[in-house]
Design an enzyme around this catalytic site. Structure first.
Site, short mmCIF file in Angstrom:
data_model
loop_
_atom_site.label_atom_id
_atom_site.label_comp_id
_atom_site.label_asym_id
_atom_site.label_seq_id
_atom_site.Cartn_x
_atom_site.Cartn_y
_atom_site.Cartn_z
N PRO A 132 -73.80 -15.76 -44.82
CA PRO A 132 -73.76 -14.35 -45.38
C PRO A 132 -73.37 -14.05 -46.97
O PRO A 132 -72.67 -13.14 -46.80
CB PRO A 132 -73.46 -13.24 -44.59
CG PRO A 132 -72.32 -14.01 -44.03
CD PRO A 132 -72.56 -15.56 -43.64
N CYS A 133 -73.95 -14.81 -47.96
CA CYS A 133 -73.63 -14.69 -49.23
C CYS A 133 -74.13 -13.23 -49.86
O CYS A 133 -73.46 -12.83 -50.92
CB CYS A 133 -73.96 -15.74 -50.31
SG CYS A 133 -75.79 -16.20 -49.83
#
Length: 169
Positions: A132-133
């Site tokens: 989850p950047c």
């Protein structure tokens, strides 16, 4: 089967899922900033013919977008430097519907002066959404760059906020 890819529809546009045959190696958006040429992704497969890992990824992404999944359970094999791998591992520690700044990630990695390097590694994350950047924001709470574009980053954060019922800011 070795490297191949599957394209699936999502609320944020088509996603290209890539595998090395055993693990998920990439999730790219249409017009993804750092995506390689499609010729490097191996042959495109249909959903019914896709390796199990791509089928599982497609199902889990569908559940995520429906608000029924808050984490992913997939074998991952992103390609990157040792530092990038450390950053990508740290991204996976950010809880669903929460955000961290680049500075907070750098501090968590024991490298408090490496905010810029963390940002560069974050931007090279090949496994969007699953790693989850999109949960990394500027120190001032602003939505900084995102490989899939700011509108997609906002949409993903809004989805998580609506499912979890929290304010991200």
């Amino acid at each position: 089967m070795s490297t191949c890819h599957l394209v699936v529809d999502s609320p944020v546009g088509d996603l290209t899922l890539v595998t090395d045959g055993a693990a998920l190696t990439a999730v790219y958006f249409v017009e993804h900033r750092h995506a390689p040429d499609v010729a490097r992704l191996g042959p495109r497969v249909d959903a019914g013919d896709a390796p199990e890992v791509l089928q599982r990824t497609a199902r889990q992404l569908e559940e995520y977008f429906a608000g029924r999944r808050t984490d992913f359970d997939l074998p991952l094999a992103p390609t990157g430097t040792a530092f990038q791998q450390q950053v990508w591992a740290a991204l996976q520690e950010i809880p669903y519907a929460r955000t961290r700044s680049y500075g907070q990630l750098a501090l968590a990695l024991g490298r408090p002066g490496a905010s810029r390097a963390v940002g560069l590694a974050n931007g090279r994350n090949p496994i969007s959404i699953v790693v989850p950047c999109h949960r990394v924001i500027g120190a001032d709470g602003s939505l900084t760059g995102y490989g899939g574009g700011a509108a997609r980053k906002q949409a993903l954060l809004d989805l998580e906020r609506s499912v979890d019922g929290v304010s991200l800011w």
